[in-house]
Structure formats: C-alpha cells, structure tokens
Design a protein around this motif. Sequence first.
Motif, PDB file in Angstrom:
ATOM      1  N   THR A  48     -18.402  -8.321 -26.014  1.00 56.23           N
ATOM      2  CA  THR A  48     -17.973  -9.388 -25.519  1.00 56.23           C
ATOM      3  C   THR A  48     -16.477  -9.737 -25.664  1.00 56.23           C
ATOM      4  OG1 THR A  48     -20.252 -10.573 -25.416  1.00 56.23           O
ATOM      5  CG2 THR A  48     -18.558 -11.944 -24.816  1.00 56.23           C
ATOM      6  N   ALA A  49     -16.116  -9.682 -26.655  1.00 48.68           N
ATOM      7  CA  ALA A  49     -14.617  -9.771 -26.957  1.00 48.68           C
ATOM      8  C   ALA A  49     -13.800  -8.961 -26.445  1.00 48.68           C
ATOM      9  CB  ALA A  49     -14.374  -9.863 -28.506  1.00 48.68           C
ATOM     10  N   ARG A  50     -14.252  -7.516 -26.281  1.00 55.22           N
ATOM     11  CA  ARG A  50     -13.582  -6.401 -25.748  1.00 55.22           C
ATOM     12  C   ARG A  50     -13.203  -6.946 -24.057  1.00 55.22           C
ATOM     13  NH1 ARG A  50     -15.672  -2.987 -29.465  1.00 55.22           N
ATOM     14  NH2 ARG A  50     -17.424  -2.605 -28.583  1.00 55.22           N
ATOM     15  N   THR A  51     -14.030  -7.719 -23.772  1.00 49.50           N
ATOM     16  CA  THR A  51     -13.684  -7.963 -22.011  1.00 49.50           C
ATOM     17  C   THR A  51     -12.625  -8.763 -21.859  1.00 49.50           C
ATOM     18  OG1 THR A  51     -15.027 -10.119 -22.096  1.00 49.50           O
ATOM     19  CG2 THR A  51     -16.290  -8.055 -21.804  1.00 49.50           C
ATOM     20  N   ALA A  52     -11.808  -9.183 -22.736  1.00 50.86           N
ATOM     21  CA  ALA A  52     -10.909 -10.051 -22.765  1.00 50.86           C
ATOM     22  C   ALA A  52      -9.598  -8.991 -22.503  1.00 50.86           C
ATOM     23  CB  ALA A  52     -10.550 -11.013 -23.798  1.00 50.86           C
ATOM     24  N   ASP A  53      -9.593  -7.860 -23.046  1.00 49.07           N
ATOM     25  CA  ASP A  53      -8.746  -6.967 -22.872  1.00 49.07           C
ATOM     26  C   ASP A  53      -7.960  -6.661 -21.510  1.00 49.07           C
ATOM     27  OD1 ASP A  53      -8.690  -7.131 -25.919  1.00 49.07           O
ATOM     28  OD2 ASP A  53      -9.947  -5.065 -25.721  1.00 49.07           O
ATOM     29  N   PRO A  54      -9.146  -5.986 -20.801  1.00 50.34           N
ATOM     30  CA  PRO A  54      -8.660  -5.648 -19.332  1.00 50.34           C
ATOM     31  C   PRO A  54      -8.021  -7.222 -18.776  1.00 50.34           C
ATOM     32  CG  PRO A  54     -11.012  -5.800 -19.594  1.00 50.34           C
ATOM     33  CD  PRO A  54     -10.357  -5.694 -20.890  1.00 50.34           C
ATOM     34  N   PHE A  55      -8.402  -8.231 -19.276  1.00 50.96           N
ATOM     35  CA  PHE A  55      -7.949  -9.496 -18.740  1.00 50.96           C
ATOM     36  C   PHE A  55      -6.423  -9.742 -18.824  1.00 50.96           C
ATOM     37  CE2 PHE A  55      -6.848 -13.892 -19.894  1.00 50.96           C
ATOM     38  CZ  PHE A  55      -6.853 -14.643 -18.605  1.00 50.96           C
ATOM     39  N   TRP A  56      -5.838  -9.378 -20.082  1.00 53.87           N
ATOM     40  CA  TRP A  56      -4.545  -9.377 -20.416  1.00 53.87           C
ATOM     41  C   TRP A  56      -3.826  -8.361 -19.826  1.00 53.87           C
ATOM     42  CZ3 TRP A  56      -2.507 -13.762 -22.775  1.00 53.87           C
ATOM     43  CH2 TRP A  56      -3.108 -14.651 -23.421  1.00 53.87           C
ATOM     44  N   ARG A  57      -4.487  -7.136 -19.568  1.00 50.15           N
ATOM     45  CA  ARG A  57      -3.693  -6.154 -19.161  1.00 50.15           C
ATOM     46  C   ARG A  57      -3.362  -6.412 -17.636  1.00 50.15           C
ATOM     47  NH1 ARG A  57      -6.245  -2.146 -17.294  1.00 50.15           N
ATOM     48  NH2 ARG A  57      -8.167  -2.629 -18.451  1.00 50.15           N
ATOM     49  N   ASP A  58      -4.330  -6.838 -16.838  1.00 53.09           N
ATOM     50  CA  ASP A  58      -4.197  -7.189 -15.503  1.00 53.09           C
ATOM     51  C   ASP A  58      -3.158  -8.294 -15.460  1.00 53.09           C
ATOM     52  OD1 ASP A  58      -6.128  -5.568 -15.198  1.00 53.09           O
ATOM     53  OD2 ASP A  58      -7.612  -6.856 -14.314  1.00 53.09           O
ATOM     54  N   LEU A  59      -2.941  -9.398 -16.475  1.00 53.24           N
ATOM     55  CA  LEU A  59      -1.956 -10.293 -16.468  1.00 53.24           C
ATOM     56  C   LEU A  59      -0.427  -9.701 -16.576  1.00 53.24           C
ATOM     57  CD1 LEU A  59      -3.149 -13.212 -16.488  1.00 53.24           C
ATOM     58  CD2 LEU A  59      -2.245 -13.423 -18.564  1.00 53.24           C
ATOM     59  N   GLU A  60      -0.319  -8.617 -17.382  1.00 51.19           N
ATOM     60  CA  GLU A  60       0.887  -8.055 -17.497  1.00 51.19           C
ATOM     61  C   GLU A  60       1.263  -7.192 -16.529  1.00 51.19           C
ATOM     62  OE1 GLU A  60       3.320  -8.528 -19.473  1.00 51.19           O
ATOM     63  OE2 GLU A  60       4.464  -6.918 -18.512  1.00 51.19           O
ATOM     64  N   GLN A  61      -0.021  -6.816 -15.583  1.00 52.38           N
ATOM     65  CA  GLN A  61       0.426  -5.656 -14.626  1.00 52.38           C
ATOM     66  C   GLN A  61       0.418  -6.557 -13.233  1.00 52.38           C
ATOM     67  OE1 GLN A  61      -2.613  -2.799 -15.025  1.00 52.38           O
ATOM     68  NE2 GLN A  61      -2.169  -1.650 -13.093  1.00 52.38           N
ATOM     69  N   ASN A  62       0.087  -7.616 -13.245  1.00 51.94           N
ATOM     70  CA  ASN A  62       0.294  -8.132 -11.835  1.00 51.94           C
ATOM     71  C   ASN A  62       1.441  -9.044 -11.693  1.00 51.94           C
ATOM     72  OD1 ASN A  62      -2.261  -7.087 -10.945  1.00 51.94           O
ATOM     73  ND2 ASN A  62      -3.569  -9.104 -11.392  1.00 51.94           N
ATOM     74  N   PHE A  63       2.038  -9.340 -12.778  1.00 51.72           N
ATOM     75  CA  PHE A  63       3.227 -10.249 -12.854  1.00 51.72           C
ATOM     76  C   PHE A  63       3.985  -9.725 -13.835  1.00 51.72           C
ATOM     77  CE2 PHE A  63      -0.304 -12.878 -11.339  1.00 51.72           C
ATOM     78  CZ  PHE A  63       0.461 -13.502 -10.348  1.00 51.72           C
ATOM     79  N   PRO A  64       4.438  -8.233 -13.834  1.00 51.84           N
ATOM     80  CA  PRO A  64       5.226  -7.622 -14.965  1.00 51.84           C
ATOM     81  C   PRO A  64       6.740  -8.286 -15.066  1.00 51.84           C
ATOM     82  CG  PRO A  64       5.114  -6.367 -12.859  1.00 51.84           C
ATOM     83  CD  PRO A  64       4.411  -7.379 -12.600  1.00 51.84           C
ATOM     84  N   GLY A  65       7.121  -8.770 -16.316  1.00 49.85           N
ATOM     85  CA  GLY A  65       8.406  -9.340 -16.506  1.00 49.85           C
ATOM     86  C   GLY A  65       8.550 -10.825 -16.029  1.00 49.85           C
ATOM     87  N   ASP A  66       7.286 -11.304 -15.721  1.00 47.14           N
ATOM     88  CA  ASP A  66       7.501 -12.698 -15.344  1.00 47.14           C
ATOM     89  C   ASP A  66       6.594 -13.762 -16.103  1.00 47.14           C
ATOM     90  OD1 ASP A  66       7.551 -15.407 -14.054  1.00 47.14           O
ATOM     91  OD2 ASP A  66       7.363 -14.638 -12.033  1.00 47.14           O
ATOM     92  N   PRO A  67       6.693 -13.987 -17.509  1.00 47.98           N
ATOM     93  CA  PRO A  67       5.887 -14.592 -18.214  1.00 47.98           C
ATOM     94  C   PRO A  67       5.552 -15.782 -17.824  1.00 47.98           C
ATOM     95  CG  PRO A  67       8.127 -14.299 -19.213  1.00 47.98           C
ATOM     96  CD  PRO A  67       8.055 -13.665 -17.969  1.00 47.98           C
ATOM     97  N   LEU A  68       6.241 -16.531 -17.014  1.00 48.65           N
ATOM     98  CA  LEU A  68       5.907 -17.912 -16.741  1.00 48.65           C
ATOM     99  C   LEU A  68       4.794 -17.837 -15.554  1.00 48.65           C
ATOM    100  CD1 LEU A  68       6.365 -20.921 -17.065  1.00 48.65           C
ATOM    101  CD2 LEU A  68       8.173 -21.090 -15.157  1.00 48.65           C
ATOM    102  N   ALA A  69       4.938 -16.936 -14.587  1.00 45.17           N
ATOM    103  CA  ALA A  69       3.931 -16.685 -13.724  1.00 45.17           C
ATOM    104  C   ALA A  69       2.607 -16.287 -14.239  1.00 45.17           C
ATOM    105  CB  ALA A  69       4.462 -15.556 -12.603  1.00 45.17           C
ATOM    106  N   GLN A  70       2.721 -15.328 -15.249  1.00 45.11           N
ATOM    107  CA  GLN A  70       1.554 -14.799 -16.181  1.00 45.11           C
ATOM    108  C   GLN A  70       0.876 -16.181 -16.778  1.00 45.11           C
ATOM    109  OE1 GLN A  70       2.685 -11.835 -18.992  1.00 45.11           O
ATOM    110  NE2 GLN A  70       3.773 -10.747 -17.339  1.00 45.11           N
ATOM    111  N   LEU A  71       1.736 -17.149 -17.182  1.00 43.11           N
ATOM    112  CA  LEU A  71       1.019 -18.377 -17.706  1.00 43.11           C
ATOM    113  C   LEU A  71       0.341 -19.095 -16.719  1.00 43.11           C
ATOM    114  CD1 LEU A  71       0.802 -19.809 -20.337  1.00 43.11           C
ATOM    115  CD2 LEU A  71       2.864 -20.983 -19.488  1.00 43.11           C
TER     116      LEU A  71
END
Lengths: 189, 189
Positions: A48-71
């Motif tokens: 179950t914990a591993r399901t969070a990994d793709p979540f963070w990966r998508d975050l970085e992938q969909n808003f690369p270099g824009d941490p505020l948008a990622q937040l």
Amino acid sequence: MAQLLFRKHGIRGVGVDAIAEEAGTNKMTLYRHFGSKDELIAECLRETARTADPFWRDLEQNFPGDPLAQLHEWVRAVASYASMEAGGCDLVTAAFELPEPDHPARQVVEAFKHEQRQKLVGLCRKAGIAEAEKLADTLGLLLEGARVNRRSVGPDGPSARFVALAEAVIASFSAASGKVERVGETEGA
Amino acid sequence: MAQLLFRKHGIRGVGVDAIAEEAGTNKMTLYRHFGSKDELIAECLRETARTADPFWRDLEQNFPGDPLAQLHEWVRAVASYASMEAGGCDLVTAAFELPEPDHPARQVVEAFKHEQRQKLVGLCRKAGIAEAEKLADTLGLLLEGARVNRRSVGPDGPSARFVALAEAVIASFSAASGKVERVGETEGA
DNA sequence: CGCCCATGTTACCGATCTGTAACGTCCGGA
DNA sequence: TCCGGACGTTACAGATCGGTAACATGGGCG
C-alpha cells in the motif's frame, strides 16, 4: 487486495481464511509465503505504501520545475486519491488496530509517514515557502485529519472541504513569505 | 476505566473477562447491565464523550465574555488534554476498529464529532472571525490529524507542534477578518 | 517418462472469545 | 427475622481464530 477486506471488517476482524479466499488461493500457501498473519499484514502495508511512489512521480512529471504548482496539485490529488479512502489512511488504521509497539506493521507506518513528510517539506522549500516545515506539517496534519474524519463521520463532514482549507493555509504561508499572490479566495458555503 | 484497556490492546483485543477484571467485577454483572459487548463499548464511549463537557464549561468560566481568549485557550487545552491521548481520539479509534455501519458506537462518535464542531464554530463566530466555519474546520482537522499522528508515529512527530500550527492558522484568519493582531509569531525549531 | 517443487485440500489442535445457565452469597429494608 | 434482589463463581456451549500436519495434485523440465 486484502486491504479491501481490512477496510471493511477491520484487520482483526478478517481471518486468514477470508484473506486467502479473496486472494484466490488458500491458507496454507499464504503461510508458506509469509509465515504469520502479522508478516502478511506488514507486507500488505508495504505494498500500500508503494502506491505513493507513482503519485510523486506524476507530480514531478506533470509540473516539471514548478514546485508551487506541484504543491497545489498535491492538495488536489491527495484529496481525490481514491476519494481519500486509501493510501495513508490504511496505514494509520493499521497503527490503531495493532497497538503492540513491536508489531512489524508499525515500522512500516512510521517509515512511510516520515518519508511522506520529508517529501512534502522538500516540496514546500523548493516552492519558496519561508517556513517550509511549518506549512508541511500543517498540510500533513490537515490531510490526516481529513482522512480520519471521513472515516469516522462520513464523507459529508469537514473532510469534504479539505481542498479549500488547505489552499487557504498555503495562501497565508505564501503571503508571509513575501510572495504576494492572490490570497483569501473564498468558495461558496 | 475500560478505555485504558482499549487503548493498550485495541477494542477487539480486549475480552469481556479482562474488562470485568479491570472494573473490579465479573463478566456476568457486566452482561446483566449492558446486555452485550457492543452496548458496553457504546456506553464507554458515551462516558468518554461526556468528559468534554467540563472542558467547555471551564473555558467559559475562565475567560467569560472573551471568546477570542477562549479560542486560544481551546488550542492550548486540547493540546495538553491528557497529552492528546484521550477524548476524541478514543472515539475515532473506536470508529476505526468497528467498521460495521450500524454499530451502536458509531452513532456516539458521529454525534460527538458534530457537537464539538458546532461548539467550535460558535466560538469562532463569537470571536469575530469572518469565516468562522472555515477556521473551525481547519482547527478541527488539525487537531484530529495531530492526535492520530501521535498515535501512529509517536509523540515526537508533527503532532508536537500542534499549538504553533494552530496559532498560525488562527492568526491568518484573524488578519483576514480585519482585526490586525500580531501575526506570524514564529517559534524556534 | 520420472522427478521436483509449488500449490491445493482436508482435517485438526489449542487457545480465545461472546454469551448463557445454574447456583451460591450477601446485604438492606420491612 | 425473613425476603428479595443484586452480585459473585464456576462451568459450559458454540463459534472462530491462528497455525500445523499429512497428503493429493499438477505442471515444468531433464
């Protein structure tokens, strides 16, 4: 996945026979693989914990270099993630149902919580928030509270407003960081 | 009180025999009074919920006519109330351990949560907060998250900073209400 | 084919749990 | 003093649970 059974009847309310049947196998095979029910629970939580990994990966992938948008996307995504019924909440549930301090599942929960906090702190820091840890902890506790509240009083309670509450908190921290954004956007009651 | 046993071993991990022994009586007497373990649990939670009444009474009594001071005292008091190990958290724990939707304990939990929310909303409103419900829900979820986080990762996690986080949230809502107070007081890491 | 190993099946053990039955005990009030 | 009701004790029923033993089955591979 056995987590569905755990969610419906509680971890202690589900026997190994039921888990085996839900998994399409039988009890002996489960014991040959995991050795005990406690280890089986721990492995379930690890998955179950591993399901969070793709979540963070998508975050970085969909808003690369824009941490505020990622937040901001983090807020939206965790709110809608399986209607806030899965993920971290299952780990917390396990921690509640297994109070023994040396239960193998507890280490999984603590490690997961610590890891998620570190990632969120890093996100806040990269987004230019002055008090990154303070915002991260506020958001983390808000999320945890929302998930728990949903499970205890249903989906129509305060947890339904999580996105609005979290956005207001982010706005106030952004304002305090000197970055003058649009703050105080209020949604209809 | 049986709540101590429930906290230590989980509700499902405590037999009626253990409850009776801890209560200084025996199993038969318990069944003669409560009829079933589920009803016994519900009555335990009702009694736990009642411990919040003197809490609110003291709040009104110690800061009469000063709702803003009562709000700040609410933050401080709920944080220190039995080191955040009792009260509402036990009710939430019960809701997690008893997922059956028609369990008598669930009505107790829902009623308690709703009542506490109403009281907190009223306090925020009387304190002159513009978005009273929004602040109350934020504080409520923060508190719930803090209690849960403490139970899942221990007392040294983000829950230790609950007072600082809640005060920051109150400050931002107070500022948004036009009441210019001292905001952004930061505490040492 | 013949072997091996993972899996499936059945039955079982011992422990524990909720809940009940039957009976003894004790105390307070008329 | 007597009586009734509340409480204590023991034993038990019925069910479930975690975990194990013994054995059957079946498919991949030489």
